[in-house]
Design an enzyme around this catalytic site. Structure first.
Site, PDB file in Angstrom:
ATOM      1  N   ALA A 152     -36.309 -70.618  56.953  1.00 34.58           N
ATOM      2  CA  ALA A 152     -36.541 -71.979  56.399  1.00 34.58           C
ATOM      3  C   ALA A 152     -37.405 -72.620  57.109  1.00 34.58           C
ATOM      4  O   ALA A 152     -37.773 -72.443  58.413  1.00 34.58           O
ATOM      5  CB  ALA A 152     -35.058 -72.705  56.501  1.00 34.58           C
ATOM      6  N   GLY A 199     -33.720 -67.676  56.770  1.00 38.65           N
ATOM      7  CA  GLY A 199     -33.897 -67.646  55.435  1.00 38.65           C
ATOM      8  C   GLY A 199     -34.707 -66.547  54.857  1.00 38.65           C
ATOM      9  O   GLY A 199     -34.327 -66.288  53.930  1.00 38.65           O
ATOM     10  N   GLU A 242     -32.543 -63.714  54.650  1.00 39.06           N
ATOM     11  CA  GLU A 242     -31.336 -63.932  53.851  1.00 39.06           C
ATOM     12  C   GLU A 242     -31.974 -63.839  52.385  1.00 39.06           C
ATOM     13  O   GLU A 242     -31.370 -63.224  51.578  1.00 39.06           O
ATOM     14  CB  GLU A 242     -30.828 -65.351  53.970  1.00 39.06           C
ATOM     15  N   GLU A 268     -30.716 -68.109  63.868  1.00 34.70           N
ATOM     16  CA  GLU A 268     -30.457 -69.596  63.773  1.00 34.70           C
ATOM     17  C   GLU A 268     -29.671 -70.086  64.864  1.00 34.70           C
ATOM     18  O   GLU A 268     -29.840 -71.155  65.417  1.00 34.70           O
ATOM     19  CB  GLU A 268     -29.595 -69.880  62.564  1.00 34.70           C
TER      20      GLU A 268
HETATM   21  N1  CO8 Z   1     -40.642 -73.029  59.664  1.00 26.25           N
HETATM   22  C1  CO8 Z   1     -41.780 -73.794  59.929  1.00 26.25           C
HETATM   23  N2  CO8 Z   1     -42.783 -73.453  60.668  1.00 26.25           N
HETATM   24  C2  CO8 Z   1     -42.893 -72.010  60.895  1.00 26.25           C
HETATM   25  C3  CO8 Z   1     -41.769 -71.323  60.733  1.00 26.25           C
HETATM   26  C4  CO8 Z   1     -40.821 -71.707  60.285  1.00 26.25           C
HETATM   27  N3  CO8 Z   1     -39.417 -71.112  60.308  1.00 26.25           N
HETATM   28  N4  CO8 Z   1     -42.100 -70.206  61.590  1.00 26.25           N
HETATM   29  C5  CO8 Z   1     -43.239 -70.168  61.691  1.00 26.25           C
HETATM   30  N5  CO8 Z   1     -43.941 -71.418  61.479  1.00 26.25           N
HETATM   31  C6  CO8 Z   1     -45.386 -71.560  61.874  1.00 26.25           C
HETATM   32  C7  CO8 Z   1     -45.499 -72.121  63.264  1.00 26.25           C
HETATM   33  O1  CO8 Z   1     -45.178 -73.569  63.593  1.00 26.25           O
HETATM   34  C8  CO8 Z   1     -46.826 -72.154  63.420  1.00 26.25           C
HETATM   35  O2  CO8 Z   1     -47.532 -73.366  62.903  1.00 26.25           O
HETATM   36  P1  CO8 Z   1     -48.622 -74.199  63.489  1.00 26.25           P
HETATM   37  O3  CO8 Z   1     -49.873 -73.157  63.976  1.00 26.25           O
HETATM   38  O4  CO8 Z   1     -48.844 -75.362  62.855  1.00 26.25           O
HETATM   39  O5  CO8 Z   1     -48.119 -74.250  65.059  1.00 26.25           O
HETATM   40  C9  CO8 Z   1     -47.329 -70.976  62.452  1.00 26.25           C
HETATM   41  O6  CO8 Z   1     -46.176 -70.838  61.760  1.00 26.25           O
HETATM   42  C10 CO8 Z   1     -47.373 -69.756  63.322  1.00 26.25           C
HETATM   43  O7  CO8 Z   1     -46.268 -69.237  64.023  1.00 26.25           O
HETATM   44  P2  CO8 Z   1     -46.415 -69.190  65.543  1.00 26.25           P
HETATM   45  O8  CO8 Z   1     -47.563 -69.534  65.949  1.00 26.25           O
HETATM   46  O9  CO8 Z   1     -45.217 -69.540  66.030  1.00 26.25           O
HETATM   47  O10 CO8 Z   1     -46.617 -67.566  65.397  1.00 26.25           O
HETATM   48  P3  CO8 Z   1     -46.165 -66.332  66.579  1.00 26.25           P
HETATM   49  O11 CO8 Z   1     -46.896 -65.083  66.259  1.00 26.25           O
HETATM   50  O12 CO8 Z   1     -46.361 -67.038  68.104  1.00 26.25           O
HETATM   51  O13 CO8 Z   1     -44.612 -66.362  66.280  1.00 26.25           O
HETATM   52  C11 CO8 Z   1     -42.669 -66.046  65.263  1.00 26.25           C
HETATM   53  C12 CO8 Z   1     -44.129 -65.738  65.187  1.00 26.25           C
HETATM   54  C13 CO8 Z   1     -41.807 -65.086  66.263  1.00 26.25           C
HETATM   55  C14 CO8 Z   1     -42.104 -65.825  63.817  1.00 26.25           C
HETATM   56  C15 CO8 Z   1     -42.267 -67.485  65.317  1.00 26.25           C
HETATM   57  O14 CO8 Z   1     -43.237 -68.094  64.153  1.00 26.25           O
HETATM   58  C16 CO8 Z   1     -41.051 -67.990  65.145  1.00 26.25           C
HETATM   59  O15 CO8 Z   1     -40.038 -67.806  65.848  1.00 26.25           O
HETATM   60  N6  CO8 Z   1     -40.769 -68.560  63.913  1.00 26.25           N
HETATM   61  C17 CO8 Z   1     -39.432 -69.349  63.605  1.00 26.25           C
HETATM   62  C18 CO8 Z   1     -38.462 -68.151  63.284  1.00 26.25           C
HETATM   63  C19 CO8 Z   1     -37.326 -68.889  62.872  1.00 26.25           C
HETATM   64  O16 CO8 Z   1     -36.325 -69.477  63.964  1.00 26.25           O
HETATM   65  N7  CO8 Z   1     -36.689 -68.739  61.779  1.00 26.25           N
HETATM   66  C20 CO8 Z   1     -35.222 -69.475  61.269  1.00 26.25           C
HETATM   67  C21 CO8 Z   1     -35.561 -70.529  60.908  1.00 26.25           C
HETATM   68  S1  CO8 Z   1     -33.910 -71.398  60.611  1.00 26.25           S
HETATM   69  C22 CO8 Z   1     -33.466 -70.825  59.028  1.00 26.25           C
HETATM   70  O17 CO8 Z   1     -34.093 -69.948  58.419  1.00 26.25           O
HETATM   71  C23 CO8 Z   1     -32.101 -71.307  58.223  1.00 26.25           C
HETATM   72  C24 CO8 Z   1     -31.974 -70.945  57.351  1.00 26.25           C
HETATM   73  C25 CO8 Z   1     -30.597 -71.431  56.460  1.00 26.25           C
HETATM   74  C26 CO8 Z   1     -31.288 -72.816  56.207  1.00 26.25           C
HETATM   75  C27 CO8 Z   1     -29.764 -73.383  55.311  1.00 26.25           C
HETATM   76  C28 CO8 Z   1     -29.903 -74.773  54.821  1.00 26.25           C
HETATM   77  C29 CO8 Z   1     -31.020 -75.718  55.538  1.00 26.25           C
END
Ligand code: CO8
Length: 259
Positions: free
Chosen positions: A66, A112, A115, A135
């Site tokens: 998400a 998500g 999911e 999460e």
């Molecule tokens: N949301 C928003 N932006 C994201 C997300 C995300 N989930 N994941 C990556 N991005 C963005 C980064 O912020 C970055 O943007 P910017 O260049 O503007 O800073 C760009 O994508 C590239 O990401 P990274 O620089 O972090 O890339 P890396 O190669 O260093 O890392 C990862 C890749 C490991 C995938 C890392 O991006 C990461 O950990 N992302 C988040 C993963 C995460 O925690 N996902 C779970 C989110 S919570 C969720 O999904 C809840 C679902 C249930 C919701 C229920 C209702 C609300």
């Protein structure tokens, strides 16, 4: 169909849907979820579509979860509403679709994103894909059905370990525990999904839909056996059943008409 965050096309009875927010690793923001809900309705209502292949733009991510930036200051009530709405219109809607959805996991499938892949009926992973439910690293839990579907797919022990450690697993590990059906090289991902759907496309569409409904009922209905019995009975009333049997007896390929 014109979308901001999805690329869609229909070819040879397959609807291809690519989540197209590559710079944000295809994270699911509100608009993307709204568009996904619309495309699911389109898939269900369009006779030409016999199956759906869902993937993410680029080679890095299927969906990295998400959109964290969007929900950073939500209240509990808003979070609950978001989870309920998303589950109903996107995640459960995919699972309850009568057309098979195949997730082509081309990279990170996190939160998500995993999911979403788990709501699909079949999952194929590129060999470099990584999956997880991170999460709890954010002080949250999976909210789009992840606690339920991961448990259904891999069992309670593995599901709890993956969710509370928040660790990512490789495609090889995911296949070993039954989280994905197949692993292929990235370049063959869509071809593998097409190959699977090429078999489904030759089968009786009403029987395919009935079979999917009965399998999903095994986890979502109090009495899946009863759902199966009723769906089985209804198959006998279809023209496609008569055609399937006639084709077998006459040693020819059946021509199904979805009736
Ligand atoms: N949301 C928003 N932006 C994201 C997300 C995300 N989930 N994941 C990556 N991005 C963005 C980064 O912020 C970055 O943007 P910017 O260049 O503007 O800073 C760009 O994508 C590239 O990401 P990274 O620089 O972090 O890339 P890396 O190669 O260093 O890392 C990862 C890749 C490991 C995938 C890392 O991006 C990461 O950990 N992302 C988040 C993963 C995460 O925690 N996902 C779970 C989110 S919570 C969720 O999904 C809840 C679902 C249930 C919701 C229920 C209702 C609300």
């Amino acid at each position: 169909m014109a979308y901001q965050n999805l690329i869609t096309t229909v070819k040879d009875n397959i609807l291809y849907v690519t989540i197209n927010r590559e710079k944000a690793l295809n994270a699911l923001n509100k608009d993307t979820l709204t568009e996904l809900a619309e495309v699911i309705v389109y898939a269900n209502e369009t006779d030409e579509v016999l199956g759906v292949i869902l993937t993410g733009a680029g080679e890095k991510a299927f969906v990295a979860g998400a959109d964290i930036k969007e929900f950073s200051d939500y209240t509990g009530k808003q979070g609950e509403e978001l989870a309920r709405n998303g589950q109903e219109k996107v995640f459960n809607a995919i699972e309850n679709s009568t057309k098979p959805f195949v997730a082509a996991i081309n990279g990170f499938a996190l939160g998500g994103g995993l999911e979403l892949a788990m709501a699909c009926h079949i999952r194929i992973a590129a060999d470099q894909a990584k999956m997880g439910l991170p999460e709890v690293t954010l002080g949250l839990i999976p909210g789009y059905g992840g606690t339920q579907r991961l448990t259904q797919l891999v069992g309670k022990g593995k599901a709890i370990e993956l969710i509370i450690t928040a660790n990512m697993i490789t495609a090889v590990e995911a296949e070993k525990i039954g989280l994905v059906n197949h692993i292929v090289p990235q370049a063959d991902l869509v071809a593998k999904a097409e190959e699977i759907l090429s078999f489904v496309k030759q089968r009786a569409p009403l029987a395919v839909a009935a079979a999917m409904k009965a399998v999903v009922a095994s986890v979502n209905e109090p009495d899946g056996y009863q759902v199966e019995i009723e769906a089985f009975g209804k198959c006998f009333e279809t023209a496609d059943f008569k055609e399937g049997v006639a084709a077998f007896v006459e040693k020819r390929k059946p021509v199904f008409v979805k009736k």
